[in-house]
Scaffold this motif. Structure first.
Motif, PDB file in Angstrom:
ATOM      1  N   LEU A 143      72.668  27.174  23.905  1.00 17.25           N
ATOM      2  CA  LEU A 143      73.551  26.070  23.540  1.00 17.25           C
ATOM      3  C   LEU A 143      73.450  24.940  24.548  1.00 17.25           C
ATOM      4  O   LEU A 143      73.365  23.757  24.178  1.00 17.25           O
ATOM      5  N   ASP A 144      73.467  25.284  25.816  1.00 13.78           N
ATOM      6  CA  ASP A 144      73.416  24.277  26.870  1.00 13.78           C
ATOM      7  C   ASP A 144      72.147  23.442  26.771  1.00 13.78           C
ATOM      8  O   ASP A 144      72.169  22.228  26.980  1.00 13.78           O
ATOM      9  N   ALA A 145      71.035  24.074  26.432  1.00 15.24           N
ATOM     10  CA  ALA A 145      69.765  23.353  26.308  1.00 15.24           C
ATOM     11  C   ALA A 145      69.820  22.333  25.170  1.00 15.24           C
ATOM     12  O   ALA A 145      69.341  21.203  25.307  1.00 15.24           O
ATOM     13  N   ILE A 146      70.421  22.720  24.044  1.00  9.79           N
ATOM     14  CA  ILE A 146      70.508  21.814  22.896  1.00  9.79           C
ATOM     15  C   ILE A 146      71.385  20.613  23.222  1.00  9.79           C
ATOM     16  O   ILE A 146      71.017  19.460  22.941  1.00  9.79           O
ATOM     17  N   ALA A 155      79.837  16.816  21.782  1.00 11.69           N
ATOM     18  CA  ALA A 155      79.222  18.078  22.188  1.00 11.69           C
ATOM     19  C   ALA A 155      80.069  19.269  21.753  1.00 11.69           C
ATOM     20  O   ALA A 155      79.554  20.290  21.288  1.00 11.69           O
ATOM     21  N   ARG A 156      81.383  19.138  21.889  1.00 15.02           N
ATOM     22  CA  ARG A 156      82.270  20.242  21.516  1.00 15.02           C
ATOM     23  C   ARG A 156      82.200  20.504  20.011  1.00 15.02           C
ATOM     24  O   ARG A 156      82.142  21.663  19.573  1.00 15.02           O
ATOM     25  N   ALA A 213      83.596  25.491  25.358  1.00 15.50           N
ATOM     26  CA  ALA A 213      84.186  25.150  26.651  1.00 15.50           C
ATOM     27  C   ALA A 213      83.116  24.647  27.605  1.00 15.50           C
ATOM     28  O   ALA A 213      81.940  25.010  27.516  1.00 15.50           O
ATOM     29  N   GLU A 214      83.547  23.793  28.539  1.00 13.34           N
ATOM     30  CA  GLU A 214      82.689  23.341  29.625  1.00 13.34           C
ATOM     31  C   GLU A 214      82.933  24.231  30.841  1.00 13.34           C
ATOM     32  O   GLU A 214      84.075  24.539  31.175  1.00 13.34           O
ATOM     33  N   LEU A 215      81.860  24.627  31.483  1.00 10.71           N
ATOM     34  CA  LEU A 215      81.963  25.502  32.644  1.00 10.71           C
ATOM     35  C   LEU A 215      81.412  24.769  33.863  1.00 10.71           C
ATOM     36  O   LEU A 215      80.272  24.294  33.857  1.00 10.71           O
ATOM     37  N   TYR A 216      82.239  24.664  34.880  1.00  7.21           N
ATOM     38  CA  TYR A 216      81.822  24.042  36.133  1.00  7.21           C
ATOM     39  C   TYR A 216      81.724  25.126  37.201  1.00  7.21           C
ATOM     40  O   TYR A 216      82.704  25.815  37.490  1.00  7.21           O
ATOM     41  N   ARG A 252      77.199  22.467  39.244  1.00  8.18           N
ATOM     42  CA  ARG A 252      76.522  22.292  37.962  1.00  8.18           C
ATOM     43  C   ARG A 252      77.541  22.345  36.824  1.00  8.18           C
ATOM     44  O   ARG A 252      78.647  22.878  36.968  1.00  8.18           O
ATOM     45  N   HIS A 253      77.125  21.807  35.703  1.00  7.90           N
ATOM     46  CA  HIS A 253      77.956  21.742  34.506  1.00  7.90           C
ATOM     47  C   HIS A 253      77.201  22.421  33.372  1.00  7.90           C
ATOM     48  O   HIS A 253      76.030  22.150  33.147  1.00  7.90           O
ATOM     49  N   ARG A 254      77.890  23.328  32.673  1.00  8.06           N
ATOM     50  CA  ARG A 254      77.262  24.032  31.559  1.00  8.06           C
ATOM     51  C   ARG A 254      78.210  24.102  30.369  1.00  8.06           C
ATOM     52  O   ARG A 254      79.429  24.042  30.528  1.00  8.06           O
ATOM     53  N   TRP A 255      77.625  24.227  29.187  1.00  6.78           N
ATOM     54  CA  TRP A 255      78.397  24.432  27.973  1.00  6.78           C
ATOM     55  C   TRP A 255      78.304  25.889  27.534  1.00  6.78           C
ATOM     56  O   TRP A 255      77.244  26.509  27.646  1.00  6.78           O
ATOM     57  N   ARG A 256      79.412  26.411  27.049  1.00 12.04           N
ATOM     58  CA  ARG A 256      79.442  27.738  26.446  1.00 12.04           C
ATOM     59  C   ARG A 256      80.239  27.661  25.142  1.00 12.04           C
ATOM     60  O   ARG A 256      81.093  26.780  24.971  1.00 12.04           O
TER      61      ARG A 256
END
Length: 329
Positions: free
Chosen positions: A40-43, A54-55, A178-181, A190-194
């Motif tokens: 998901l994060d890559a997309i 993004a959400r 959710a956004e993960l920091y 770093r910032h990632r999406w899950r």
């Protein structure tokens, strides 16, 4: 003789980007659950979407993955919204056995104005329009398409209406993003999406137990609401409704642990997970075939300095063709 599905603990945990089918025999419920991470994060990172976009797209991807991995044939499932809001297009498709791609189109100015006005809820960003699910089994088979109005505050509510109208199977969907920091291995921020989701469906041996009250007939008219909900489905639905968005996305919870929390009293069984991957179906060969179908005038209009340059909206890969490559065909 087929081997019984293992109970939780008899399989290694699936981890991110793997869909876990499950069965709760005591409630006559089957379903699938997933947590998406690196895929998901890559997309989303590829397009650097604004947070509200993004959400929305993340939840659309989860829903597509949950439904697409249920296909029992070689083909594709496509989710697409078309609406008049700031985010006027969401597209996510799943190609068997594991390929996922997705794209969102939005009006940057309208989006900024909506966010500043505090109108960033999903139904406010999408506006009025439709959500379509298309199942494509290839060129020799007829496509199936189900369409439902964007009549709900969230994608999971809209999906629930779709299942009610199109499949007529009692279904409950939960979606979350959710956004993960955090920090990487080197200690850098770093910032990632899950994102994660669960779809549960009531599939008893006696089909008459699947009956549901009719939807309202409009103008306040109520039809068939005296029909009682099956007790087992009422219990299963209520359990799924208790899922918190944080549970769907928390990497420390995981898919199997979440299913155990929900259904351990009824004995949930999980099946081997199915991986999903960020993989686009575009190619130079396919694009060349499309361009070769253009007229000479269209090719001339699309060309710059003797070349045609095109970029895939899904994966952002850029392809460059000399006019002679396509004009000759």
């Amino acid at each position: 003789m087929a081997q019984p599905a293992p109970k939780l603990g008899q399989l290694d945990f699936a981890g991110d980007d793997h869909v876990v089918p499950f069965h709760v025999e005591g409630l006559d419920v089957r379903g699938r659950a997933v947590q998406l991470g690196p895929m998901l994060d890559a997309i989303l990172e590829r397009h650097d979407y604004p947070q509200p976009v993004a959400r929305l797209l993340a939840e659309a991807i989860v829903l597509t993955v949950l439904l697409g991995t249920s296909l029992k044939f070689e083909g594709k499932l496509i989710l697409q919204t078309k609406s008049d809001g700031p985010v006027d297009l969401l597209v996510a498709d799943f190609s068997t056995p594991e390929n996922v791609r997705a794209y969102a189109r939005f009006d940057a100015e309208a989006l900024e104005a909506a966010v500043e006005a505090g109108k960033a809820a999903p139904h406010e960003l999408l506006g009025k329009g439709v959500l379509a699910f298309t199942i494509d089994q290839g060129v020799h088979m007829q496509r199936y398409q189900g369409i439902v109005a964007l009549d709900g505050h969230t994608l999971e509510e809209i999906a629930g209406v779709y299942f009610r109208q199109s499949e007529q199977i009692p279904t409950k969907v939960r979606l979350g993003a959710a956004e993960l920091y955090d920090r990487d291995e080197a200690g850098k921020p770093r910032h990632r999406w899950r994102a994660g989701g669960v779809v549960a469906q009531f599939l008893p041996e006696a089909p008459e137990r699947m009956r549901q009250p009719d939807l309202p007939g409009g103008d306040g008219e109520q039809i068939g609401h005296s029909l009682e909900e099956d007790d087992k489905w009422a219990e299963a639905r209520s359990l799924v409704e208790t899922i918190d968005a944080d549970e769907l996305t928390d990497p420390n919870v995981g898919t199997e642990r979440l299913l155990f929390r929900l259904f351990h009293e009824r004995g949930v069984r999980v099946y081997p997970p199915q991986q999903v991957a960020d993989r686009c179906s575009c190619s130079r060969t396919k694009l060349k075939a499309v361009l070769s179908g253009l007229s000479a005038e269209e090719i001339e209009h699309a060309a710059t300095d003797g070349h045609i340059v095109t970029t895939c909206e899904f994966c952002s890969t850029t392809y460059r063709f000399e006019v002679g490559e396509v004009a000759a065909a």
